[in-house]
Scaffold this motif. Structure first.
Motif, PDB file in Angstrom:
ATOM      1  N   THR A   1       0.768  -1.281  -0.104  1.00 32.28           N
ATOM      2  CA  THR A   1       0.088  -0.058  -0.342  1.00 32.28           C
ATOM      3  C   THR A   1       0.829   1.401   0.121  1.00 32.28           C
ATOM      4  O   THR A   1       0.462   2.430  -0.378  1.00 32.28           O
ATOM      5  CB  THR A   1      -1.085  -0.176   1.206  1.00 32.28           C
ATOM      6  N   SER A   2       2.100   1.143   0.307  1.00 36.21           N
ATOM      7  CA  SER A   2       2.870   2.539   0.629  1.00 36.21           C
ATOM      8  C   SER A   2       3.819   2.651  -0.528  1.00 36.21           C
ATOM      9  O   SER A   2       4.788   3.492  -0.301  1.00 36.21           O
ATOM     10  CB  SER A   2       3.600   2.504   1.770  1.00 36.21           C
TER      11      SER A   2
ATOM     12  N   ASN B   1       4.587  -2.080   2.967  1.00 37.27           N
ATOM     13  CA  ASN B   1       3.012  -1.883   3.732  1.00 37.27           C
ATOM     14  C   ASN B   1       3.412  -0.921   4.956  1.00 37.27           C
ATOM     15  O   ASN B   1       3.499  -1.716   5.984  1.00 37.27           O
ATOM     16  CB  ASN B   1       2.479  -3.170   4.036  1.00 37.27           C
TER      17      ASN B   1
ATOM     18  N   ASN C   1       1.563   0.559   7.133  1.00 41.19           N
ATOM     19  CA  ASN C   1       0.539   0.526   8.426  1.00 41.19           C
ATOM     20  C   ASN C   1       1.153  -0.304   9.438  1.00 41.19           C
ATOM     21  O   ASN C   1       0.782  -0.380  10.468  1.00 41.19           O
ATOM     22  CB  ASN C   1      -0.856   0.423   7.920  1.00 41.19           C
ATOM     23  N   ILE C   2       2.024  -1.429   8.595  1.00 38.90           N
ATOM     24  CA  ILE C   2       2.453  -2.464   9.555  1.00 38.90           C
ATOM     25  C   ILE C   2       3.991  -2.527   9.577  1.00 38.90           C
ATOM     26  O   ILE C   2       4.507  -3.617  10.431  1.00 38.90           O
ATOM     27  CB  ILE C   2       1.747  -3.908   9.325  1.00 38.90           C
TER      28      ILE C   2
END
Length: 294
Positions: free
Chosen positions: A110-111, A163, A165-166
């Motif tokens: 996502t990033s 990712n 967020n994690i």
């Protein structure tokens, strides 16, 4: 008789511009990334209810270069056989004969890539950088201990995906990877010049070229500078690398522990630690495996 849906929410849904032959995956018009070989679009897996990446390669661009087409198919075949939490997963591949396009669906990070992510987030602790670096190593251990051994050959921060967020990173873009035999020796000169080990140019190297490139990835993460950015041409980069001249970014690393770790990675190929050995390096003391995301 078929009636039109009266559900007003359907008018708000984002339309697919195309679907795969089974109808499971739908591609949106949003471009996530574009390189010299392929374009990557945001897409959706309707069966699992998750977003995915739709990779698209126009094969007609390489009609006079069968070696390039074979390389692309090699990437896809290779990805399909891999299963590791720090390697991008491949879900489906098919060839659109009518439009001469190779399509393959992969998991989406996502990033974006690690280079752009690091530029965006300039204030990051050394602990966070170590977590990212350790995950890349875990992916390299998987590739290098795979039977047969896989050498990535083009590892750099733009080929590692995040990712955010994690705090999870994954190695991708295996288009230049080489599967080698028991002697672990490869011969082609391929890769991104700034990250290519000196022995690349002798056309006789092993998976330790990935360790060299990995060391320069860590250098980029720590220094916020692409190695050898002081050079204004590829020939100058090649000359400095071949002469054993280290990138000037190394002088900007103030953390002594990080500098020592990087030097281990980019030293003499015979003295470079394996990825598995680097995972046990004191550099990662206090960075536990349960910090990692699978």
């Amino acid at each position: 008789m078929t009636f039109a849906s009266s559900d007003p929410s359907e008018n708000d849904s984002e339309p697919f511009v195309e679907s795969d032959p089974t109808g499971r995956y739908g591609r949106y018009d949003e471009l996530l990334g574009s390189g010299s070989v392929k374009k990557v679009y945001r897409a959706f897996d309707q069966e699992e209810g998750i977003e995915v990446a739709w990779n698209q390669v126009k094969l007609r661009c390489f009609v006079d270069d069968p070696a390039m087409i074979e390389r692309l198919f090699s990437e896809v075949r290779l990805l399909k056989s891999l299963n590791n939490g720090n390697i991008i997963k491949l879900y489906k591949v098919w060839r659109d004969e009518k439009n001469s396009i190779l399509n393959f669906i992969t998991e989406i990070c996502t990033s974006g890539n690690l280079r752009e992510y690091r530029k965006k987030h300039r204030h990051v602790s050394m602990r966070a950088l170590k977590k990212w670096s350790k995950q890349i190593l875990r992916g390299l251990v998987y590739l290098h201990t795979h039977k047969p051994c896989i050498i990535h050959r083009d590892l750099n921060c733009s080929n590692v995906f995040v990712n955010g967020n994690i705090g999870q990173v994954k190695i991708g873009d295996l288009g230049l990877a080489a599967i080698v035999g028991d002697n672990h020796i490869a011969h082609s000169v391929l890769g991104t010049p700034e990250f290519m080990a000196p022995e690349f140019y002798n056309e006789n190297y092993t998976e330790t070229v990935d360790i060299y490139a990995y060391g320069l990835c860590v250098l980029e993460l720590v220094s916020l500078e692409i190695p050898y950015s002081e050079c204004d041409s590829i020939p100058k980069i090649v000359k400095r690398v071949s002469s054993g001249i280290k990138p000037e970014a190394l002088d900007k690393v103030r953390d002594g522990e990080a500098k020592t770790f990087i030097m281990k990675c980019i030293g003499n190929p015979m003295a470079r630690p394996s990825a598995a050995e680097l995972l046990r390096d004191p550099f990662f003391d206090g960075i536990d495996d349960d910090d990692e995301q699978e």
